[in-house]
Design an enzyme around this catalytic site. Structure first.
Site, mmCIF file in Angstrom:
data_model
loop_
_atom_site.group_PDB
_atom_site.id
_atom_site.type_symbol
_atom_site.label_atom_id
_atom_site.label_comp_id
_atom_site.label_asym_id
_atom_site.label_seq_id
_atom_site.Cartn_x
_atom_site.Cartn_y
_atom_site.Cartn_z
ATOM 1 N N SER A 35 0.788 -1.223 0.000
ATOM 2 C CA SER A 35 0.000 0.000 0.000
ATOM 3 C C SER A 35 0.827 1.283 0.000
ATOM 4 O O SER A 35 0.317 2.340 -0.342
ATOM 5 C CB SER A 35 -0.967 -0.003 1.187
ATOM 6 O OG SER A 35 -0.286 -0.313 2.377
ATOM 7 N N HIS A 86 -5.417 -4.130 -2.067
ATOM 8 C CA HIS A 86 -5.212 -3.157 -3.147
ATOM 9 C C HIS A 86 -5.197 -3.806 -4.530
ATOM 10 O O HIS A 86 -4.955 -3.132 -5.518
ATOM 11 C CB HIS A 86 -3.908 -2.385 -2.943
ATOM 12 C CG HIS A 86 -4.032 -1.325 -1.901
ATOM 13 N ND1 HIS A 86 -4.709 -0.139 -2.119
ATOM 14 C CD2 HIS A 86 -3.583 -1.277 -0.628
ATOM 15 C CE1 HIS A 86 -4.655 0.596 -1.019
ATOM 16 N NE2 HIS A 86 -3.983 -0.069 -0.105
ATOM 17 N N LYS A 135 -12.319 -0.845 -0.765
ATOM 18 C CA LYS A 135 -11.522 -0.068 -1.719
ATOM 19 C C LYS A 135 -12.197 -0.108 -3.096
ATOM 20 O O LYS A 135 -13.183 0.581 -3.294
ATOM 21 C CB LYS A 135 -10.084 -0.568 -1.700
ATOM 22 C CG LYS A 135 -9.426 -0.173 -0.369
ATOM 23 C CD LYS A 135 -8.016 -0.631 -0.189
ATOM 24 C CE LYS A 135 -7.436 -0.012 1.071
ATOM 25 N NZ LYS A 135 -6.782 -0.960 1.952
#
Ligand SMILES: *Cc1c(COP(=O)(O)O)cnc(C)c1O
Length: 399
Positions: free
Chosen positions: A186, A214, A245
């Protein structure tokens, strides 16, 4: 005043003063309105380069509609933890949908990605066990490792030699062994060497676990994550993902065998002791996975990567050091923390939101600002951000 600081609490004031003196104190920026590429924080409209809203799903029409319909038909809350009375059909349907999407036997959804990691690692291992962990793994993995009370050995970031050294030194370890990595890291936006990690896990009999927070919705076919991206199907025992996300809502999930998931039903403490998602969140996620699995989803992912490539190329051309990123997360390396924070502050004043990260979030001397583009940024917004980055970057001597 009744809120005056009492003596037993003054150490907090001192700690905050200490943070201020080290330039680590911050105020929360407040978003007014929707989480979008052009957004208003603290009353100022900025090009938003700081959200994880990779595909723009936080405000997607189909997801909004699904949330509203679920609220109308099922109410606003689940009323209990999953194991008591809080398992609704919509929770089970979502888990089946995610398992199908990821091509695994089963899936369990947690309240957040943080809870998924911390709850899973701490449930499957005990003090007689061993965890082999990348030094840049996410805080939720680190907390899960600590909660498990297992022995923790950390290898240098993506350094397969160092990882194998640990594997060799612990080859006769009597307990279980877990090899664990982020799929995309990240802070630097680089991708884990999953095939090589799987090789080591197989050679040294480790459970293999990857955190795709991610990479879900970003890498692999339809955003299936790093296992799909690297074609490591069947080699990773535990795949974690987030619903917070790219998926645009809130939550985390674990995919694996039916036994793993049933074990987590019995032992994962956030699952056992914290209330399940409202129906609106589950419905939002269902709509998101349906979208990911459609041509419209593929189009969004292509747009995300087109924007990513455009933005990275232009940053490099301007002379910025963008580190080792291979994903939509692009750091701009600054070095000194005070300067990174100054860079971020001046950018905001000029209409660009890009947060600064300094020690202890990243190593000392490796302070940076972090930029994230999304599928829904328009070219003119990215151009505007680049122009501002160039101007402020030059003024501060960063380029
Ligand atoms: C954001 C993140 C998480 C936590 O996910 P949430 O759903 O926001 O709790 C876990 N792991 C990594 C690598 C992350 O970046």
């Amino acid at each position: 005043m009744s809120t005056a600081t009492r003596p037993q609490m003054t150490y907090l004031t001192a700690a905050l003063d200490d943070l201020r003196s080290k330039h680590r104190y911050f105020r929360l920026r407040v978003l007014e309105g929707e989480q979008k590429p052009l957004a208003t924080f603290d009353g100022k409209e900025v090009v938003n380069l700081s959200s994880n809203n990779y595909l723009g799903l936080t405000t997607h029409r189909a997801l909004r509609k699904a949330a509203l319909e679920a609220t109308r038909s099922l109410g606003v809350g689940s009323g209990a933890v999953r194991t008591i009375a809080g398992t609704m059909k919509i929770h089970m349907d979502l888990e089946e949908q995610i398992a199908r999407f990821k091509g695994t036997e089963a899936c369990v959804v947690f309240q957040s990605g943080f809870a998924a990691n911390a709850g899973t690692v701490s449930a499957i291992l005990g003090k007689e066990d061993l965890i082999i962990s990348d030094e840049l793994n996410h805080a939720s993995i680190i907390d899960g490792c600590r909660l498990s009370k297992a022995n923790i050995k950390v290898f240098a970031h993506k350094d397969m030699k160092d990882c194998e050294r640990i594997c060799q030194e612990t080859v006769n370890w009597p307990g279980k062994k877990l090899l664990i990595t982020d799929g995309v890291f990240s802070m630097d936006g680089d991708i884990a060497p999953l095939p090589q990690l799987c090789d080591l896990a197989e050679k040294y009999n480790c459970i293999m676990m990857v955190d795709d927070a991610h990479s879900s919705g970003v890498l692999g076919r339809g955003g299936r994550g790093t296992v799909d991206h690297h074609n490591c199907h069947g080699r990773v025992d535990i795949q974690v993902g987030t619903l917070s996300k790219a998926v645009g809502a809130l939550g985390g999930y674990v995919c694996g065998t039916r036994d793993l998931i049933e074990f987590l039903y019995h032992r994962a403490r956030p699952f056992l002791f914290s209330t399940s998602h409202p129906p609106s969140v589950a419905a939002t996620c269902q709509a998101a996975f349906s979208l990911l699995d459609s041509p419209a989803g593929e189009k969004l992912i292509r747009k995300l990567w087109a924007n990513t490539k455009f933005f990275k190329r232009r940053l490099k051309k301007l002379g910025f050091n963008t580190g080792i990123s291979e994903s939509p997360i692009t750091p701009i390396m600054v070095g000194e923390a005070a300067k990174a924070f100054e860079f971020s502050r001046r950018l905001f004043d000029e209409g660009v939101l890009a947060v600064a990260l300094g020690y202890p979030t990243v190593a000392e001397g490796k302070a940076r600002i972090r930029t994230i583009v999304t599928a829904t940024h328009r070219r003119q917004e990215l151009e505007r951000a680049l122009e501002t980055l160039a101007r402020v970057g030059k003024a501060l001597g960063i380029i």
